[in-house]
Write a protein that holds these residues in place. Structure first.
Motif, short mmCIF file in Angstrom:
data_model
loop_
_atom_site.label_atom_id
_atom_site.label_comp_id
_atom_site.label_asym_id
_atom_site.label_seq_id
_atom_site.Cartn_x
_atom_site.Cartn_y
_atom_site.Cartn_z
N VAL A 336 1.22 2.41 4.74
CA VAL A 336 0.98 3.57 3.88
C VAL A 336 -0.23 3.27 3.00
CG1 VAL A 336 1.90 5.09 2.10
CG2 VAL A 336 3.42 4.18 3.88
N VAL A 337 -1.21 4.19 3.02
CA VAL A 337 -2.40 4.06 2.17
C VAL A 337 -2.68 5.43 1.56
CG1 VAL A 337 -3.37 2.22 3.60
CG2 VAL A 337 -4.01 4.60 4.04
N GLN A 343 -6.27 1.13 -0.05
CA GLN A 343 -5.29 0.35 -0.81
C GLN A 343 -3.93 0.43 -0.12
OE1 GLN A 343 -4.51 1.85 -4.71
NE2 GLN A 343 -2.94 0.31 -5.16
N ARG A 344 -3.35 -0.70 0.18
CA ARG A 344 -2.08 -0.72 0.90
C ARG A 344 -0.93 -0.51 -0.07
NH1 ARG A 344 -2.69 -5.07 5.88
NH2 ARG A 344 -4.77 -4.36 6.52
N LEU A 345 -0.24 0.62 0.09
CA LEU A 345 0.91 0.95 -0.75
C LEU A 345 2.21 0.50 -0.12
CD1 LEU A 345 -0.16 4.57 -1.76
CD2 LEU A 345 -0.60 2.43 -2.97
N GLY A 346 2.16 0.11 1.13
CA GLY A 346 3.34 -0.37 1.83
C GLY A 346 2.99 -0.74 3.25
N VAL A 364 7.43 2.27 -0.06
CA VAL A 364 6.18 2.65 -0.72
C VAL A 364 6.22 2.11 -2.15
CG1 VAL A 364 4.69 4.55 -1.43
CG2 VAL A 364 6.03 4.73 0.67
N SER A 365 5.23 1.32 -2.51
CA SER A 365 5.19 0.74 -3.85
C SER A 365 4.70 1.76 -4.87
CB SER A 365 4.28 -0.49 -3.86
OG SER A 365 2.95 -0.11 -3.56
N GLY A 366 5.10 1.57 -6.12
CA GLY A 366 4.66 2.45 -7.18
C GLY A 366 5.43 3.76 -7.19
N THR A 367 4.93 4.69 -7.99
CA THR A 367 5.56 6.00 -8.16
C THR A 367 4.78 7.05 -7.38
OG1 THR A 367 6.34 5.40 -10.37
CG2 THR A 367 6.31 7.74 -9.80
N VAL A 368 5.47 7.78 -6.53
CA VAL A 368 4.84 8.84 -5.75
C VAL A 368 5.03 10.16 -6.47
CG1 VAL A 368 4.80 10.06 -3.55
CG2 VAL A 368 5.22 7.59 -3.59
#
Length: 394
Positions: A336-337, A343-346, A364-368
């Motif tokens: 996931v970018v 930037q790799r989000l997952g 998925v890292s962080g807040t979507v």
């Protein structure tokens, strides 16, 4: 004089349009798109039993507008208030399934960019089994044919820079094109009528009748002046761009949903790396195929686009893989970018069994957020093929 000419010319079309409206009750809601100059609005005041919502577009950032009408003596008659937005680029300012009827009269021929967007929003704001009524000139009419044969334009008006965007006819439709546009996206046609409008003198009526008979030796296309359509909402809405109406759509991307389903919105949310849509009825619907050898040659993954969804923590893909020569398991990698970012989000690599459907997921890292735009990338080995049915944020 101009208004009198407009009114006289509009009366036959107004009567034909009103005949296409379904029956309504006190609770019925109708959305009138492009209500100015309010001829139809005046008719709806007298014959529509429910609520009328009006919408126009004036090229400004304003969200609301109003217009005072004068009576024949020049005094104030009534004031119409309306919402302001562009039907082919803006999201309509209404909740899902708000209206029983959407009236889209003498407007679709003015659109310059994307009528499918307008139909998608009409579909969204219509209640289940709600109706859209569309009226538009017939591009195959005797008038258009005569203009073409005598050196004029067969389909569109002259440029009108002083009047601005949306004034001229940009694209007129043939009846078959109108049918395909509606039926291929998300509507079932209840009635499609082509009829002549206007009070032609007797000699013109005779001349038109003779011309139609002669033309039938070469073509049986309808030659009357106007198309009238009443169509019912059918779920789901399919983002489809007919080849006769659209060109160069292979790179078009529109991130409308936090999911992509083949045969529904894949034409706007599938990126590079996929073959054309395939109908796998034995597997429950449509799929797209990614070929490992091609992805290796292109040095790119197969990609789908996802609009953000509040609180989403993972991306999921429903896939089925095959491998030649056969082996017990096959490696699949999901990444996931950000949309058009790196930037790799997952990222996750998993082993799956060939010839079976799997729901493969990646955290998925962080807040979507709802405004985020993401890419879900699929990588496979050169001797592997993968078919995708659906991908979504969860």
């Amino acid at each position: 004089a101009t208004r009198a000419w407009l009114v006289e010319g509009a009366i036959p079309r107004l009567l034909a349009t009103l005949e296409m409206l379904p029956e309504g009750g006190r609770e019925s809601r109708i959305l009138e798109l492009g209500s100015a100059p309010f001829f139809t609005s005046l008719c709806l005041d007298r014959m529509w039993p429910g609520q009328v919502t009006r919408a126009n577009y004036d090229g400004t950032d304003a969200k609301r507008g109003s217009q005072q009408l004068l009576n024949v003596e020049g005094g104030a008659d009534r004031v119409y208030e309306y919402d302001l937005f562009n039907v082919e680029t803006d999201e309509f300012p209404y909740a899902d399934e708000t209206f029983d009827v959407v009236l889209f009269s003498e407007l679709i021929e003015h659109l310059a960019l994307n009528p499918v967007w307008a139909l998608s929003e009409i579909h969204r704001v219509l209640k289940k089994d709600g109706h859209v009524v569309i009226t538009t000139p017939n591009a195959l009419s005797l008038e258009r044919l005569a203009s073409y044969l005598t050196g004029g334009s067969e389909m569109v008006d002259k440029y009108m820079p002083l009047r601005g965007y949306g004034t001229r006819h940009n694209r007129e439709y043939k009846p078959a094109e109108m049918r395909e546009l509606l039926e291929s996206t998300g509507f079932d046609i209840d009635a499609l009528v082509i009829r002549d409008l206007g009070a032609f003198p007797w000699y013109q009526r005779v001349r038109r009748a003779v011309a139609k008979v002669i033309l039938r030796f070469w073509s049986r296309q309808p030659r009357d002046t106007h198309i009238f359509v009443r169509a019912r909402r059918r779920d789901p809405f399919r983002w489809h761009f007919p080849d006769k109406l659209y060109d160069d759509m292979s790179m078009y991307a529109l991130l409308r949903h936090p999911w992509v389903e083949m045969g529904v919105n894949d034409e706007i949310q599938c990126g590079p790396g996929w073959d054309a849509l395939e109908d796998w009825r034995e597997w429950g619907g449509y799929v797209r195929r990614a070929r490992g050898k091609l992805l290796q040659a292109l040095r790119m993954p197969a990609t789908v686009y996802l609009r953000g969804q509040e609180g989403a923590r993972r991306a999921v893909a429903r896939v089925r893989v095959t491998v030649d020569p056969p082996r017990p398991t096959v490696g699949v990698r999901l990444r996931v970018v950000p949309f058009h970012g790196d930037q790799r989000l997952g990222e996750r690599a998993v082993e799956v069994q060939p010839a079976e459907w799997h729901e493969v997921s990646v955290e998925v890292s962080g807040t979507v957020g709802a405004r985020d735009e993401l890419e879900l990338q699929l990588e496979i080995e050169p001797d592997v093929e993968a078919v995708l049915k659906r991908a979504w944020l969860d």
